[in-house]
Scaffold this active site. Structure first.
Site, mmCIF file in Angstrom:
data_model
loop_
_atom_site.group_PDB
_atom_site.id
_atom_site.type_symbol
_atom_site.label_atom_id
_atom_site.label_comp_id
_atom_site.label_asym_id
_atom_site.label_seq_id
_atom_site.Cartn_x
_atom_site.Cartn_y
_atom_site.Cartn_z
ATOM 1 N N HIS A 56 40.092 50.600 64.950
ATOM 2 C CA HIS A 56 40.885 51.398 64.019
ATOM 3 C C HIS A 56 42.282 51.497 64.613
ATOM 4 O O HIS A 56 42.426 51.505 65.845
ATOM 5 C CB HIS A 56 40.370 52.828 63.915
ATOM 6 C CG HIS A 56 38.989 52.964 63.386
ATOM 7 N ND1 HIS A 56 37.877 52.974 64.175
ATOM 8 C CD2 HIS A 56 38.547 53.131 62.125
ATOM 9 C CE1 HIS A 56 36.804 53.131 63.429
ATOM 10 N NE2 HIS A 56 37.180 53.222 62.178
ATOM 11 N N GLU A 183 33.043 48.974 53.106
ATOM 12 C CA GLU A 183 31.795 49.440 53.744
ATOM 13 C C GLU A 183 31.266 50.679 53.028
ATOM 14 O O GLU A 183 31.960 51.684 52.913
ATOM 15 C CB GLU A 183 32.065 49.745 55.220
ATOM 16 C CG GLU A 183 30.843 50.275 55.952
ATOM 17 C CD GLU A 183 31.101 50.469 57.436
ATOM 18 O OE1 GLU A 183 32.148 50.007 57.940
ATOM 19 O OE2 GLU A 183 30.234 51.090 58.092
ATOM 20 N N LYS A 185 28.505 53.864 52.349
ATOM 21 C CA LYS A 185 27.640 54.834 53.040
ATOM 22 C C LYS A 185 27.317 55.936 52.039
ATOM 23 O O LYS A 185 28.203 56.352 51.286
ATOM 24 C CB LYS A 185 28.383 55.399 54.261
ATOM 25 C CG LYS A 185 27.521 56.248 55.168
ATOM 26 C CD LYS A 185 28.298 56.687 56.415
ATOM 27 C CE LYS A 185 27.418 57.526 57.310
ATOM 28 N NZ LYS A 185 28.153 58.045 58.478
ATOM 29 N N GLU A 219 26.466 47.997 56.532
ATOM 30 C CA GLU A 219 25.959 48.476 57.820
ATOM 31 C C GLU A 219 24.476 48.795 57.697
ATOM 32 O O GLU A 219 24.060 49.489 56.755
ATOM 33 C CB GLU A 219 26.727 49.731 58.262
ATOM 34 C CG GLU A 219 26.096 50.347 59.517
ATOM 35 C CD GLU A 219 26.865 51.505 60.106
ATOM 36 O OE1 GLU A 219 28.100 51.391 60.259
ATOM 37 O OE2 GLU A 219 26.223 52.522 60.443
ATOM 38 N N ASP A 257 23.283 59.639 60.243
ATOM 39 C CA ASP A 257 23.695 58.277 60.631
ATOM 40 C C ASP A 257 23.582 58.134 62.150
ATOM 41 O O ASP A 257 24.389 58.673 62.892
ATOM 42 C CB ASP A 257 25.146 58.086 60.179
ATOM 43 C CG ASP A 257 25.669 56.696 60.453
ATOM 44 O OD1 ASP A 257 24.863 55.760 60.556
ATOM 45 O OD2 ASP A 257 26.898 56.553 60.552
ATOM 46 N N ASP A 259 23.402 55.199 64.134
ATOM 47 C CA ASP A 259 24.118 54.103 64.823
ATOM 48 C C ASP A 259 23.421 53.677 66.116
ATOM 49 O O ASP A 259 24.048 53.556 67.184
ATOM 50 C CB ASP A 259 25.576 54.517 65.138
ATOM 51 C CG ASP A 259 26.400 54.744 63.879
ATOM 52 O OD1 ASP A 259 26.082 54.134 62.838
ATOM 53 O OD2 ASP A 259 27.357 55.531 63.936
ATOM 54 N N ASP A 289 28.163 47.986 65.287
ATOM 55 C CA ASP A 289 28.758 49.306 65.065
ATOM 56 C C ASP A 289 27.699 50.329 65.440
ATOM 57 O O ASP A 289 27.013 50.887 64.581
ATOM 58 C CB ASP A 289 29.189 49.472 63.606
ATOM 59 C CG ASP A 289 29.884 50.813 63.394
ATOM 60 O OD1 ASP A 289 30.183 51.488 64.389
ATOM 61 O OD2 ASP A 289 30.115 51.182 62.225
#
Ligand code: GLT
Ligand code: MN
Ligand code: MN
Length: 406
Positions: A56, A183, A185, A219, A257, A259, A289
């Site tokens: 980012h 992306e 979510k 993702e 989430d 990850d 990710d």
């Protein structure tokens, strides 16, 4: 230790700076480990065999940095990239951390915030291109609501579209070699996020001014949060020619989430995913990710990173074994032959074929009674994945099979 699963540059493994840089903060507790500088991340990941890092804007250049500070940080980072032979294939923009985005960025009710979000994104695109990125990810984590009374969802989608259209025009105008990857979510950090799944994103892309340069960045964890089959989502994205990038991680069902380290939970689903990526000719980076458990220190973080890459390579090897396993392949052939007689292929519609089909006779009882043999097949896959069927086609062929035992 080095073996056949040891990651290599040509495997094209990448990590977000924010992933190994994750300090273990959660809504209930503070950071448990120190910051690792972007240049140190580049060095350590390169030593492990990674191909590159993604970032980012604010993972590298702090939100408050002035132009002089930006120049210094970027030039030090470029130096580290070239010293360690690392690439930046993807860049993105942070439109979720700063309080200004509390009601969204592209879909904020405030036109000033929407304009600021576009300004910030254009600058993040400039940074990404300067570092060599060819993919720009847009994750709209704050693009959603808690109070639907506050915002017309159709209007919000129009703002979203207007934002993405503006950015694609900017990329084209600058002659950037940049494609966008959206992306999805379903929720978190918002109660509900707009365009919650990869399927929603694919439909939205078709309504844009430049759909040819916009694809998806699905993702694993996000699709699993929606209870979806990731392998199916990715298949649809590939079929649409829209799999521009991917976020690999893992997730237990019905949770926030997580990850998690790639394939640490969903071994069978991730096997089908890797098999699909490898066999479909997906040429993009294999991007993780994910982040290390909160229990870990810095060494644990790099053990996590190595684990993601090794697990991918192990599943890739399993996909080869699947393709070479004589019993699995002959069973698949049998299954397909049972149903695949040429005369029943639909082909293109014609009046004549429709009238022929309407008068064809089907033995419906027989068709309904045939066993499809999927239990045997599924057990063979299970045994293959757990190493019971050996490592090579020849040893696999010699194994006492389930069928023989039955
Ligand atoms: C954030 C989010 C991820 C997105 C990243 C890109 S940032 O960590 O949880 O899923 O891919 O903005
Ligand atoms: Mn992601
Ligand atoms: Mn996630």
């Amino acid at each position: 230790m080095s073996d056949q699963y040891t990651p290599k540059k040509e495997d094209h493994f990448t990590f977000g700076l924010w992933t190994v840089g994750n300090r273990g903060r959660d809504p209930f507790g503070d950071a448990v480990r120190g910051a690792i500088s972007p240049t140190q991340i580049v060095k350590r990941l390169s030593e492990l065999g990674a191909y590159g890092v993604n970032l980012h804007d604010n993972d590298l250049v702090p939100f408050e940095a002035n132009e002089t500070e930006r120049t210094k940080i970027v030039s030090e980072f470029k130096k580290a990239l070239s010293e360690h032979g690392m690439k930046v294939p993807m860049a993105t923009v942070n439109l979720f951390y700063h309080p200004i985005f509390k009601d969204g960025a592209f879909t904020s009710s405030d036109a000033r915030v929407r304009a600021f979000a576009i300004q910030k994104t254009m600058k993040a695109m400039d940074l990404g291109v300067e570092l060599g990125a060819e993919i720009f990810v847009l994750w709209g984590g704050r693009e959603g609501t808690e109070v639907d009374a506050a915002k017309d969802a159709i209007e919000a989608l129009k703002w979203y579209r207007e934002g993405v259209n503006y950015l694609t025009e900017y990329a084209l105008d600058q002659k950037y070699n940049l494609k966008f990857a959206l992306e999805a979510k379903p929720n978190e950090p918002r109660s509900d996020i707009y365009l919650p799944t990869t399927g929603h994103m694919l439909a939205f892309i078709e309504t844009l001014d430049h759909p040819e340069i916009v694809g998806v960045n699905p993702e694993v964890a996000h699709e699993h949060m929606s209870g979806l089959n990731f392998y199916h989502s990715i298949s649809q994205a590939i079929d649409a020619g829209k799999l521009f990038h991917i976020d690999l991680n893992d997730q237990k069902p019905g949770r926030y989430d997580q990850d998690l380290r790639f394939a640490s939970e969903s071994i069978k689903p991730m096997f089908y995913l890797v098999k699909l990526l490898e066999e479909s000719g997906y040429a993009g980076p294999r991007h993780f990710d994910a982040h290390a458990y909160r229990s870990e220190d810095e060494e644990g973080v790099f053990a996590f990173a190595l684990g993601c890459m090794r697990s991918y390579n192990i599943l890739k090897e399993k996909a080869h074994q699947f393709a070479e396993d004589k019993e699995i392949q002959s069973l698949l052939k049998e299954i397909r032959a049972e149903g695949g007689h040429d005369e029943y292929q639909l082909g293109t519609y014609s009046k004549a074929s429709a009238s022929k089909l309407k008068s064809a006779a089907f033995d419906t009882q027989h068709l309904a009674e045939i066993g499809r043999n999927y239990e045997r097949l599924d057990q063979l896959v299970f045994e293959l994945l757990l190493g019971v069927r050996g490592n090579t086609a020849s040893t696999a062929a010699k194994q006492t099979t389930l069928a023989a035992r039955a």
